[in-house]
Design an enzyme around this catalytic site. Sequence first.
Site, PDB file in Angstrom:
ATOM      1  N   ASP A   1      38.566 -16.671  18.052  1.00  0.00           N
ATOM      2  CA  ASP A   1      37.472 -15.745  17.747  1.00  0.00           C
ATOM      3  C   ASP A   1      36.095 -16.313  18.080  1.00  0.00           C
ATOM      4  O   ASP A   1      35.097 -15.584  18.035  1.00  0.00           O
ATOM      5  CB  ASP A   1      37.500 -15.330  16.272  1.00  0.00           C
ATOM      6  CG  ASP A   1      38.173 -13.975  16.117  1.00  0.00           C
ATOM      7  OD1 ASP A   1      38.641 -13.447  17.137  1.00  0.00           O
ATOM      8  OD2 ASP A   1      38.217 -13.458  14.995  1.00  0.00           O
TER       9      ASP A   1
ATOM     10  N   ASP B   1       2.697  12.469  42.781  1.00  0.00           N
ATOM     11  CA  ASP B   1       3.920  11.819  43.249  1.00  0.00           C
ATOM     12  C   ASP B   1       5.090  12.039  42.306  1.00  0.00           C
ATOM     13  O   ASP B   1       6.243  11.809  42.660  1.00  0.00           O
ATOM     14  CB  ASP B   1       3.659  10.316  43.377  1.00  0.00           C
ATOM     15  CG  ASP B   1       4.102   9.805  44.731  1.00  0.00           C
ATOM     16  OD1 ASP B   1       4.331  10.644  45.613  1.00  0.00           O
ATOM     17  OD2 ASP B   1       4.220   8.585  44.882  1.00  0.00           O
TER      18      ASP B   1
ATOM     19  N   GLY C   1      10.533  10.901  46.303  1.00  0.00           N
ATOM     20  CA  GLY C   1      10.360  12.283  46.741  1.00  0.00           C
ATOM     21  C   GLY C   1      10.390  12.410  48.251  1.00  0.00           C
ATOM     22  O   GLY C   1      11.019  13.302  48.820  1.00  0.00           O
ATOM     23  N   LEU C   2       9.726  11.481  48.940  1.00  0.00           N
ATOM     24  CA  LEU C   2       9.653  11.566  50.397  1.00  0.00           C
ATOM     25  C   LEU C   2      11.041  11.394  51.006  1.00  0.00           C
ATOM     26  O   LEU C   2      11.433  12.097  51.940  1.00  0.00           O
ATOM     27  CB  LEU C   2       8.710  10.481  50.923  1.00  0.00           C
ATOM     28  CG  LEU C   2       8.579  10.435  52.443  1.00  0.00           C
ATOM     29  CD1 LEU C   2       7.922  11.704  52.955  1.00  0.00           C
ATOM     30  CD2 LEU C   2       7.748   9.221  52.858  1.00  0.00           C
TER      31      LEU C   2
HETATM   32  S1  SF4 Z   1      40.879  -8.217  16.884  1.00  0.00           S
HETATM   33 FE1  SF4 Z   1      39.441  -9.170  15.460  1.00  0.00          FE
HETATM   34  S2  SF4 Z   1      40.464 -11.004  14.751  1.00  0.00           S
HETATM   35 FE2  SF4 Z   1      41.556 -10.327  16.556  1.00  0.00          FE
HETATM   36  S3  SF4 Z   1      40.583 -11.455  18.232  1.00  0.00           S
HETATM   37 FE3  SF4 Z   1      39.508  -9.502  18.094  1.00  0.00          FE
HETATM   38  S4  SF4 Z   1      37.828  -9.938  16.761  1.00  0.00           S
HETATM   39 FE4  SF4 Z   1      39.227 -11.606  16.479  1.00  0.00          FE
END
Ligand code: SF4
Length: 511
Positions: free
Chosen positions: A36, A282, A417-418
């Site tokens: 994570d 413009d 635009g041009l």
């Molecule tokens: S689902 Fe949640 S816990 Fe699982 S990897 Fe993704 S962020 Fe982390």
Amino acid sequence: MKLSMWTYEGPPHVGAMRIAASMKGVHYVLHAPQGDTYADLLFTMIERRASRPPVTYTTFQARDLSGSTADIFKAACRDAVARFEPEALLVGASCTAELLQDDPGGLARTLDVNVPVVPLELPSYQKKENWGASETFYRLVRAFAGSATRPAEIPANSCNILGPTSLGFRCRDDVTEIVRLLTEEGLDVRVVAPLGASPADLARLPDAAFNIVLYPELADVTARWLKKTYGMPYVSTVPIGIGATQDFLAEVRALAGLAPREAGQDQASGRDRLTWYARSVDSNYLTNKRVFIFGDATHAIAAARIASEELGFRVCGLGTYMREFAREIREAAQAYGIEALVSDDHLDVEAAIIAARPELVLGTQMERHIAKRLRVPCAVISAPVHVQDFPARYSPQMGFEGANVIFDSWVHPLMMGLEEHLLQMFRDDFEFNDGAAASHLYPHAAEIIEDAPALAAETLVWTSDAEKELKKVPFFVRGKARRNTELFAASKGIRPITVETLYDAKAHFAR
Ligand code: SF4
């Protein structure tokens, strides 16, 4: 289960990380599986932050599940306090850890550490990143400002700014811009939070006369709580765009007891350049350009107002991925005579873009991808964003300089635009033909527009003369001309479609 390829928001613990990373003196212990720590990259690579976010992960592995993951969590908390010496410790669980039910909050109470611990309950399977950020900010403010005493004498011009965060879209420069504007107006900005604030600063929030909510999705809940608890009024007009900035400053001055603003002073002082640029000849070709807008609710609603009132575009689509703000976006869409799209499924958004047939898409990084594929010009107005939207240069969205930035960045992807004019005049030219890009763009063909939903095959018979005549219609409205002609032919039972039918249909729809 839901099949997802792109998600507009991360899980709520990423929102909590954003609050911890925004503040000083806060450390977050996140009970989370190994891996994570990927979320660190959002801060170190996308935001290009020079230090790691203040987060300790327990990073438990499969083999830890047979032992006590709760002990791993407690050890991580003690280590984090000893090593980082924070003023406050946030504790919470990521999605996987939520399933373990170790109860980080309850465990943290048994830790016996000498810093305040703020436990977070973030339901990862129901809520998302912005909700997580809002809830974390609210919990921290409650913890530190909850027992404050509001001073008896408070200068009327004192205020706090609530909502800017790390990883927020252009928050860094928005804060600079708004603090400068407010100071010039005679306001005394006391605390900006969470960005740059410490827990001690949160404790000082009730010392100001009122609050300013710059990002409602992040700070609305907190501002409402401060109002309920301390009677602090708050301003929630978001100053994105000239009209909104003027409204915002008028509201702030009224709350601060200052004289009303003088009309026209912003243009006279030269800080509002959008108004003049949009009026200059413009910009005539911008009138009625169809624009599809999608993003977080705050930026999408603000963009729609700028597009329609300040640039003369026609809003042909408006939506948000934030279900929490469905009511606000629906109300805003009603003003443009369209139905709001509330969805966090990018396939819904893609379908809505194709159906709305815009000439410009204003959206997030996802809409940039969609628009690129459909070959429609696009500008980014809201998170989620890639690294290029954390630019080195000063690029606010708020205030007068923000409006200047917006004018440039929205108009730039459009064909000049041009060039548009040349494309119509020399459609067989090797350089200025229908398939050719504007000089600064990828091929700007009109595939999306040609991709009109097909009618039944038998109504689609065009004579070659009629096809040739259709080619004379400028490519960006050709799809509409084709579709209208086919609808007209189908309703009248005309087959094949001739040059005459094309002009009859044109006359019919012009009535
Ligand atoms: S689902 Fe949640 S816990 Fe699982 S990897 Fe993704 S962020 Fe982390």
